[in-house]
Design a protein around this motif. Structure first.
Motif, PDB file in Angstrom:
ATOM      1  N   SER A  16      26.913  30.090  46.443  1.00  0.00           N
ATOM      2  CA  SER A  16      26.935  29.066  47.483  1.00  0.00           C
ATOM      3  C   SER A  16      26.970  29.675  48.872  1.00  0.00           C
ATOM      4  O   SER A  16      26.283  29.215  49.786  1.00  0.00           O
ATOM      5  N   ASN A  17      27.774  30.707  49.050  1.00  0.00           N
ATOM      6  CA  ASN A  17      27.959  31.308  50.379  1.00  0.00           C
ATOM      7  C   ASN A  17      27.202  32.613  50.558  1.00  0.00           C
ATOM      8  O   ASN A  17      27.342  33.262  51.597  1.00  0.00           O
ATOM      9  N   ARG A  18      26.436  32.990  49.537  1.00  0.00           N
ATOM     10  CA  ARG A  18      25.669  34.241  49.571  1.00  0.00           C
ATOM     11  C   ARG A  18      26.572  35.377  50.056  1.00  0.00           C
ATOM     12  O   ARG A  18      26.369  35.962  51.127  1.00  0.00           O
ATOM     13  N   THR A  19      27.542  35.678  49.218  1.00  0.00           N
ATOM     14  CA  THR A  19      28.563  36.641  49.599  1.00  0.00           C
ATOM     15  C   THR A  19      29.119  37.342  48.370  1.00  0.00           C
ATOM     16  O   THR A  19      28.595  37.200  47.263  1.00  0.00           O
ATOM     17  N   VAL A  20      30.179  38.093  48.572  1.00  0.00           N
ATOM     18  CA  VAL A  20      30.819  38.864  47.501  1.00  0.00           C
ATOM     19  C   VAL A  20      32.032  38.112  46.978  1.00  0.00           C
ATOM     20  O   VAL A  20      32.808  37.537  47.754  1.00  0.00           O
ATOM     21  N   ALA A  21      32.198  38.109  45.667  1.00  0.00           N
ATOM     22  CA  ALA A  21      33.391  37.568  45.022  1.00  0.00           C
ATOM     23  C   ALA A  21      33.929  38.628  44.061  1.00  0.00           C
ATOM     24  O   ALA A  21      33.149  39.310  43.390  1.00  0.00           O
ATOM     25  N   THR A  22      35.251  38.757  43.994  1.00  0.00           N
ATOM     26  CA  THR A  22      35.867  39.818  43.190  1.00  0.00           C
ATOM     27  C   THR A  22      36.918  39.232  42.260  1.00  0.00           C
ATOM     28  O   THR A  22      37.746  38.411  42.677  1.00  0.00           O
ATOM     29  N   ILE A  23      36.874  39.674  41.003  1.00  0.00           N
ATOM     30  CA  ILE A  23      37.893  39.289  40.027  1.00  0.00           C
ATOM     31  C   ILE A  23      38.569  40.553  39.516  1.00  0.00           C
ATOM     32  O   ILE A  23      37.902  41.504  39.099  1.00  0.00           O
ATOM     33  N   VAL A  24      39.897  40.556  39.540  1.00  0.00           N
ATOM     34  CA  VAL A  24      40.688  41.703  39.102  1.00  0.00           C
ATOM     35  C   VAL A  24      41.285  41.386  37.735  1.00  0.00           C
ATOM     36  O   VAL A  24      41.892  40.319  37.550  1.00  0.00           O
ATOM     37  N   PHE A  25      41.125  42.321  36.796  1.00  0.00           N
ATOM     38  CA  PHE A  25      41.632  42.120  35.442  1.00  0.00           C
ATOM     39  C   PHE A  25      42.592  43.246  35.063  1.00  0.00           C
ATOM     40  O   PHE A  25      42.160  44.391  34.869  1.00  0.00           O
TER      41      PHE A  25
END
Length: 604
Positions: A150-159
């Protein structure tokens, strides 16, 4: 029973992620096992460094429009991702990063490889969250993908490691606080209100000298941009990220703008009374019309970026293609084409200047000639990447891109080291297309050479459908762009202690890996060398020994830049004689072509 890591990979696959770039580490052990069990979908592509994986993920997003994805272990591996992720963020590319973390019960104990990824990734990511429970994985993956797209950006998930290994819970328990999400996203149709479109049309119709500036935001509106330019009798300049928007064989396309730009783009902006910007955040206001000189209309899908580069009278917040489609019926064709004729004359002159400059003698090879010789040989479906450095100048100015060709670089971040992984990422995305990288020796030493090992590992994948993968290295033993910036911006001479870099046998390194290696140190051999490189039956390193004293001449030398460059020479630059002589000759070609154009009987 599938583990959380298995479920995350499956969910990413539902979002269209079938390739993940990353390097192993015990902080993502759960994902490594899951990737093995995934049987190649998604597949892991192992670069030599996590930063390169992030660049490749960003390149995948740039060249395909799809989600890019990368993965890194906890601690140092996660930190390594940052540069590539910042490149994706600043160039507005959708990338999801998966990052490992220590087990939950050890957090806060100053444990080995324990960093705070939430703090670390908050600036580079518009969405960053840690998965603390198996039932949380579903909504985190879904939200990360939605935010990135949607925002043409970076998303990060930490596991955390222990969460990765727990049994998956695809459906959270039905209790207060549970969140149920779904896969799916559609691109919105965003157009400005009719009142603003009418205001824009009035400005554009009234203007007699319209200059257009297009960036990567106009990439899917090629036909509409052409239609607007034809109606308005406008000239069109392109930002570096907008290089592929319009083909360079259109006579009114003035090419690049700014310090790396063309004289045609400079003249376009200098004389314009109307500025029409489409999908660009070009930052250098000194290369746009002077404030008050031109009325301006701007199209940008991000309302936060409207009117932040030049004062705008019509603010068209919307998608470039949809907005232009709504605007075109309101535009009137300008019958007076004298402005267009002037622009086309400037464009013709610019191409002649480039021809003259490229054939100026050098010691041993003129770097401009390298790009010049490639330009006429570009395969019709080529993808061409470059790195930050003086190579960017030649990539920007000399390559005449045809319709359907693709080209990109690390635009807004302008970081070194992206050209080679961009080419590799492009080749993975389009193994049937020829890919060419034009890079400097500094960037190639920094990380490009190591990534040839990645090419070696995936050789069959990368070359089975189309064998053309060329890495052209400009070997001048100088961090050349910074050398010129020291002279022009700081008034300092070249300092060999920082600017000199050692000579490396790039060609021989390629041969050690079983690739084609070609070295050129005579300009007479350059054309044939390009023919051989493009016809090679596999990856090829084309090393050209180039002259570091050939200057990247700006289209207009600002008084302050000229003054500081002269100061640098007066302080005893080690290349003073060559710089002055070759710089003067390069600039002289502009005046020579201007005089020729003014001569009676000149063929227009």
């Amino acid at each position: 029973m599938p583990k959380v890591a298995d479920y995350v990979l499956q969910r990413l696959g539902e979002w269209g992620v079938h390739r993940i770039y990353g390097y192993p580490g015990d902080g993502i052990n759960g994902f490594l096992g899951a990737l093995d069990r995934a049987d190649g979908d998604p597949e892991l592509i192992q670069p030599r460094h996590e930063e390169m994986g992030a660049f490749m993920a960003g390149a995948h997003a740039k060249f395909t429009g799809e989600l890019g994805c990368c993965i890194a272990t906890s601690g140092g591996g996660a930190i390594h991702l940052l540069n590539g992720l910042y490149d994706a963020k600043l160039d507005h590319q959708p990338v999801v990063a998966i990052v490992g973390q220590q087990k939950r019960f050890s957090l806060g104990a100053a444990f080995q490889q324990e960093i705070d990824p939430t703090v670390l990734f908050t600036d580079v990511s518009e969405f960053v969250q840690t998965c603390m429970h198996p039932a949380q994985a579903r909504q985190l993956v879904d939200r990360a993908c939605k935010v990135a797209l949607s925002n043409r950006t970076v998303a990060t998930i930490v596991f955390p490691v222990d969460v990765q290994e727990e049994d998956a819970q695809p459906s959270p328990p039905r209790t207060h606080g549970a969140v149920y999400t779904s896969v799916g996203w559609t691109r919105p149709r965003v157009i400005p209100p009719d009142t603003e479109l009418a205001k824009a049309a009035e400005i554009l119709n009234e203007g007699s000298k319209v200059a257009m500036l297009v960036g990567q935001g106009a990439a899917e509106a090629q036909d509409e941009v052409v239609a607007a330019a034809e109606l308005l009798g406008a000239g069109v300049a392109k930002t570096l990220l907008g290089r592929e928007v319009l083909p360079d064989d259109l006579p009114y396309v003035t090419g690049p703008i700014g310090l790396l730009g063309s004289t045609a783009s400079y003249e376009l902006m200098k004389d314009a009374d109307t500025l029409f910007m489409i999908g660009t955040s070009f930052p250098y206001a000194e290369w746009l019309p002077e404030e008050g000189q031109a009325k301006a209309v701007e199209i940008d899908i991000d309302g936060r970026m409207i009117g932040v580069r030049y004062p705008v009278q019509a603010n068209l917040v919307g998608d470039s293609r949809d907005t232009l489609t709504a605007l075109l019926p309101l535009l009137r064709r300008k019958e007076d084409r004298s402005w267009r004729e002037k622009i086309e004359k400037e464009v013709e002159q610019w191409w002649r200047v480039l021809d003259d400059r490229a054939h100026e003698p050098a010691d041993p090879v003129n770097p401009q000639l390298v790009a010049y010789e490639l330009s006429s040989r570009l395969p019709e479906d080529a993808i061409v990447t470059t790195d930050s450095g003086s190579a960017t100048n030649w990539w920007a100015q000399y390559l005449r891109l045809g319709r359907g060709m693709r080209a990109s670089l690390a635009g807004t971040l302008a970081t070194m080291g992206a050209g080679t992984p961009y080419a590799i990422g492009a080749k993975f995305a389009y193994p049937d297309r020829p890919v060419i990288a034009l890079v400097g020796d500094g960037a190639f030493q920094m990380n490009g050479m190591a990534e040839l090992v990645t090419v070696k590992r995936y050789l069959d994948r990368l070359t089975a459908q189309n064998p053309t993968l060329v890495f052209c290295v400009l070997n001048n033993q100088d961090l050349n762009q910074v050398t010129w910036e020291q002279r022009a911006e700081s008034g300092d001479p070249k300092f060999m202690g920082t600017q000199w870099i050692p000579d490396v046998p790039y060609t021989e390194f390629a041969k050690l890996l079983g690739f084609e290696g070609i070295k050129v140190d005579d300009p007479a051999d350059l054309g044939a060398a390009w023919d051989r490189a493009l016809a090679a039956n596999g990856p090829c390193v084309l090393e050209v020994v180039t002259d570091p004293e050939i200057p990247p001449v700006p289209p207009h030398i600002k008084k302050e830049l000229g003054k500081k460059s002269a100061m640098a020479m007066m302080k005893g630059d080690p290349e003073e004689a060559g710089v002055i002589t070759k710089g003067a000759k390069q600039k002289l070609h502009e005046f020579t072509e201007s005089v020729k154009d003014a001569m009676p009987g000149r063929n227009k």
